[in-house]
Design an enzyme around this catalytic site. Sequence first.
Site, short mmCIF file in Angstrom:
data_model
loop_
_atom_site.label_atom_id
_atom_site.label_comp_id
_atom_site.label_asym_id
_atom_site.label_seq_id
_atom_site.Cartn_x
_atom_site.Cartn_y
_atom_site.Cartn_z
N HIS A 94 -15.58 -53.75 -15.85
CA HIS A 94 -16.86 -53.06 -15.97
C HIS A 94 -17.42 -52.73 -14.59
CE1 HIS A 94 -16.54 -55.02 -19.93
NE2 HIS A 94 -17.29 -54.02 -20.37
N ARG A 98 -12.91 -64.07 -25.82
CA ARG A 98 -12.68 -62.91 -26.69
C ARG A 98 -11.22 -62.83 -27.13
NH1 ARG A 98 -14.54 -58.19 -23.00
NH2 ARG A 98 -14.15 -56.91 -24.87
N LYS A 127 -6.94 -53.96 -28.55
CA LYS A 127 -7.25 -53.67 -27.14
C LYS A 127 -6.99 -54.92 -26.30
CE LYS A 127 -12.18 -54.77 -27.76
NZ LYS A 127 -13.55 -54.25 -27.83
N HIS A 128 -6.81 -54.81 -25.01
CA HIS A 128 -6.93 -53.70 -24.09
C HIS A 128 -5.55 -53.48 -23.48
CE1 HIS A 128 -10.84 -55.83 -24.20
NE2 HIS A 128 -11.40 -54.63 -24.07
N ASP A 176 -18.27 -51.37 -31.34
CA ASP A 176 -17.60 -52.48 -30.66
C ASP A 176 -18.13 -53.76 -31.30
OD1 ASP A 176 -15.82 -53.41 -28.86
OD2 ASP A 176 -16.92 -52.83 -27.07
N ASP A 236 -10.83 -46.87 -23.01
CA ASP A 236 -11.97 -47.75 -22.86
C ASP A 236 -13.11 -46.88 -22.33
OD1 ASP A 236 -13.53 -50.01 -22.80
OD2 ASP A 236 -12.10 -51.22 -21.68
N ARG A 250 -23.68 -56.24 -31.43
CA ARG A 250 -24.56 -55.14 -30.97
C ARG A 250 -25.93 -55.14 -31.64
NH1 ARG A 250 -22.13 -54.21 -26.38
NH2 ARG A 250 -19.96 -53.61 -26.58
#
Length: 989
Positions: A237, A194, A224-225, A126, A310, A134
């Site tokens: 989340h 984003r 995405k999404h 990701d 996801d 990350r």
Amino acid sequence: MMKRRGVFLGFTGVIVITFLIQSLLSFSSSSGRENINDKGPDFLRSGEYWADSILKTMTLRDKVAQFFMVAAWSSGEKQNRQEIDQWIKNQHIGGVIFFQGDTQKQKELTEHYQSISKVPLLIGMDAEWGPAMRLSDAERYPYQLTLGATNNDTLVHDAGYWIGRECADLGVHINFAPVADVNVNPGNPVISYRSFGENPREVAENVLNFSEGMEKGGVMACVKHFPGHGDTETDSHYELPVVKHTVKQFQAIDFVPFQRAINGGVAAVMIAHLNVPALDSTGIPSSLSEKVIKGWLRDSLKFDGLVISDALNMKGVADRFGKEEVVLRAFLAGNDILLFPESVNAAIDAILVAVEDNKITESEIDDRCKKVLKAKYWALQQQKKRTAITTKDLLKVEYLKRAVAKSAVTVVRNEDSCIPILDFTKKTGIVVVGKKEDVAENRLLDYLDAKVFYFSDYSPERMGEVLFEYDRVIHVYIASTNRPAAGFGLPEGWDIYQHGLNPDREHIGVFVGNPYAITKKDAFDIFDGLVVTYENSPIIQDIAIQGIMGAIGLKGRLPVTIDQRFRRETSFQTEGGKRMSFILPEEAGIDRVDLSKIDSIALAGMEEGAYPGCQIIVALEGKVIYRKNFGYYTYSEKNEVSDRTVYDLASITKVAATTLTLMDLKGKGLFDLDATLGDYLPDIVGETVYANLKMQDMLTHQAGLTPWIPFYTKTLKGGSWRQEIYSTTPKEGYSTQVAEGLYILDNYQDSIFARILETPLRRNQGYRYSDVGYYFLKEIIRRKTGVTIDQYVRDHFYIPMGMSAMTYHPLRKMDGKIITPTENDKIFRKQLIRGYVHDQGAAMQGGVGGHAGLFSNAMDVTKLMQMFLDSGRFAGKQLLEPQVINEFTSCPNCSTNRRGIGFDKPVRSLSGGPTCELVSLDSYGHTGFTGTMAWADPKYGVNYVFLSNRVYPDAENKKLLSLSTRTEIQRVIYEALKKKKNYIFTNEQ
């Protein structure tokens, strides 16, 4: 001054309806089958034989296991390596998605996992803004909202390309990016920055360009999404968001970017965890909905590639179903890759049971497994083509980030054209809200003479009080994060202190962070000018400040509507080129490797003990291409030299104060180079031989003046200060300060002139350097202007040019801690000299000499020299007449004297002297006894400044001269210039 008073409205629905109308008018041309890439994703056309051969060797369980992509960490935060090893060896899972860690450990783990897998693993990540999303040691690329503000397809494509290259370098095959959501809700807690923006068509083009760039870089893109996460108010989340769009709204807004990417052949689509009643009225999350995946994505949008769920551990779905059931439902709904399952073994078993129960056929398992294998084959082929990222590549990445920043940073308010800031005469304060001494603050101080206040040091109420006396306040908000959930990374109270500010002052804001934060009530209504940057990074801080100061133009435009005050497409484009800018050397055609030789020379000088530290700046055509500081204030290595460090300029004062003023006076008809001392100072020179000395002869050092007179020697007796001349405390008649705890008779200037006049002139009046004439020139300036020279240059040049460091009497203006010491004077002043002029004669004049006394950092000296190179113009104002500069920097007596008028010049043979042999004869400048040099070359556009305190602690240290440090550095500059070339920064080269 009238201020705008905006009204915050809850108007998400207004935005949606607006774009619904706009997009419906054009959607028909981009929906359906028109312009569709009928061949589908590239990977579907590769690896047929390879995939079939692998498929034949697999059991049904092996095939099912290929759909599983488990989470891995290389950070050590989660020790799951052994568990993954077992999944690979025993369950034969299909892939791994990497999360937090560092690059080297991820590479090592990737190699390890691949080595123990029977079938190559599909490695995912990701990395929306690059692996730095990350990995702790990777460099972050711009956020998608920043890219959306550029309105530049090439930059978006190149960002995708380099992110792809870096992912590929890690061994990653698929990047779960870009975000294709149209962020029509300013309060969206999870998408926000984003997204590329809120205009469906623009988002669509950016998604396509980014995806194509990434796949060209060797990594599959995954948009995405789906079906669209842009109008949510909760974070999936933690809970299941509801999107209340109608089918037509989905088609007109949310589907547009996905359709564009599908038409372009994107490899994969990720399904969001959303409740979308218009698309599936059962309330089943979209990621588990056959209607959404097979109906809308597969059938309506005609997507043939990989469908990826996801993360299946997200609370939006995980809390509603068991660990096995959520995976099973996701697979049966049509997801080909099951991301982040929490129970691998049981989930595989559940799917096998579904096959037995005829809920899915083994034939469909084969087809979907083959698709995954073909994706792996494509990825493996790309890996074979992969080349290592080179230093040249890293330069392109750096250039890309700067280019994005220049195109993205947006002026969203500009009343009375207050941006760029061109008037430096206003008393200016800077408020930093967030991190202290960051890039933006330091860059502002390169341009401005301003006082800095830190929000953290004051209460919101107190801040308004301390700022009341300032005519202009620049507010810099440094956000530590873009995440709405973290309060946008700003301290408590940041949005209310502005209410206590004086609205009659000029207020300019620079918001370094997520622009959605400025919806905070009416916090920004007081601002006359406001700039938003979309994110916080050193590069974007730098570019934003260069923009508001007029060094570069700002051309970004809002890709989203923030609120009623700041709507989409808001943009006040500004013009650059008003001041010096800071660029990569390669942007000027200069290889930084060639310039790095400067480092070696500077460090060698320090190692030899030529000076404890130094500042060096090189500018080309008004753009700084090299700026570095070396060493310390002293050899004790306690205080490092920084951009703000101030040095005694010594004889650079001759051009930076005296000659500068005389050029100004000549341009105004108040000074004549052919006039004599007798014309200007008859009461001082009387009928002495000095009365016949011409101004031009003194300024070119051919008037026959003795080089130097040690005035201080007659003020000492037995090595001690004569009590009738000096006082250790200020008192009547003794207010002229020589050094700390030392004051001289106020009328001692008369004795200095008397000492000069009793000194015979040299018989041979050819060229011989002398300080003496500048004692007279300083007095001429006082009489012609009515003020002392320090007042004149301050008011007419230093303040209008924003020079924060160039000054006489630095201790009256700045903290002595930023001033380097010079000599430990054991003979005259009997102390370490710091903040007081090193030159004894100038010290006896109270620190203000015509030949010495100025202090500065390298940046302010560079500004002044650039003003000369720019024919007297600065920030659009004509400070000196061009013809006067040309006259003073010429060589009027070249056959016998290399000197300009006030300026030094190269030796005519270009052998020896103050310069290297590569400069042009048109160049000019000056050096200083303390170890300084400022040199400008109009032929080549070179502006070079070197500052040091080589006289610390002993002025007898001549190593700077014997090593030729200053001229050797100058030679490096010109050798680099000779190799100048046009760099190509696109990813095509």
